[in-house]
Each structure stands twice: as C-alpha cells, then as structure tokens.
Design a protein around this motif. Sequence first.
Motif, short mmCIF file in Angstrom:
data_model
loop_
_atom_site.label_atom_id
_atom_site.label_comp_id
_atom_site.label_asym_id
_atom_site.label_seq_id
_atom_site.Cartn_x
_atom_site.Cartn_y
_atom_site.Cartn_z
N ALA A 12 106.31 56.48 28.10
CA ALA A 12 107.33 55.50 28.45
C ALA A 12 107.77 54.72 27.21
N ALA A 13 107.59 55.30 26.06
CA ALA A 13 107.87 54.62 24.79
C ALA A 13 109.34 54.23 24.67
N ASN A 14 109.57 53.11 24.00
CA ASN A 14 110.94 52.71 23.72
C ASN A 14 111.21 52.68 22.21
N SER A 15 110.25 53.15 21.42
CA SER A 15 110.44 53.30 19.98
C SER A 15 109.78 54.60 19.54
N ALA A 28 105.90 53.99 20.50
CA ALA A 28 105.39 52.66 20.83
C ALA A 28 106.08 52.16 22.10
N ASP A 29 105.30 51.54 22.97
CA ASP A 29 105.80 50.94 24.19
C ASP A 29 105.66 49.44 24.06
N GLU A 30 106.79 48.76 23.96
CA GLU A 30 106.78 47.32 23.75
C GLU A 30 106.13 46.57 24.90
N GLY A 31 106.31 47.06 26.12
CA GLY A 31 105.75 46.38 27.30
C GLY A 31 104.24 46.35 27.32
N SER A 32 103.62 47.50 27.05
CA SER A 32 102.16 47.59 27.12
C SER A 32 101.48 47.41 25.77
N GLY A 33 102.25 47.54 24.69
CA GLY A 33 101.68 47.47 23.35
C GLY A 33 101.02 48.76 22.91
N LEU A 34 101.16 49.83 23.71
CA LEU A 34 100.54 51.11 23.41
C LEU A 34 101.31 51.83 22.31
N VAL A 35 100.57 52.27 21.29
CA VAL A 35 101.13 53.08 20.20
C VAL A 35 100.37 54.40 20.19
#
Length: 51
Positions: A12-15, A28-35
């Motif tokens: 679900a990454a937005n970057s 990177a997913d800004e919502g969850s902080g997952l990279v």
Amino acid sequence: MTGTLVGELDTAANSIAFSPDGKFVATADEGSGLVCLWDTAPFESQRSGDR
C-alpha cells in the motif's frame, strides 16, 4: 523499454524509489511508517523476455 508490465508489488506504499543499478526497489507507506526493500531479481526473466 517497452512499457510492458513485468511484475507487481503487494504493498500500500505511497512512495517508491529504485536503486541506481535497478536491482532493488524501496517502498514507503506514510500512514503506517512501513518501509520495505524489494529485490527485483524475480522479475529479471520477465524483463529479458523469457516468459
């Protein structure tokens, strides 16, 4: 480059960013902080036309 889809990442990454040599993709997913760091080797045979 033909613009042909050779694979998809289940994220679900937005970057997204590619390594300079194209061997890895970072997402990177800004919502969850997952990279995540993804190895592009599984897509190599598809890129070279060995489908």
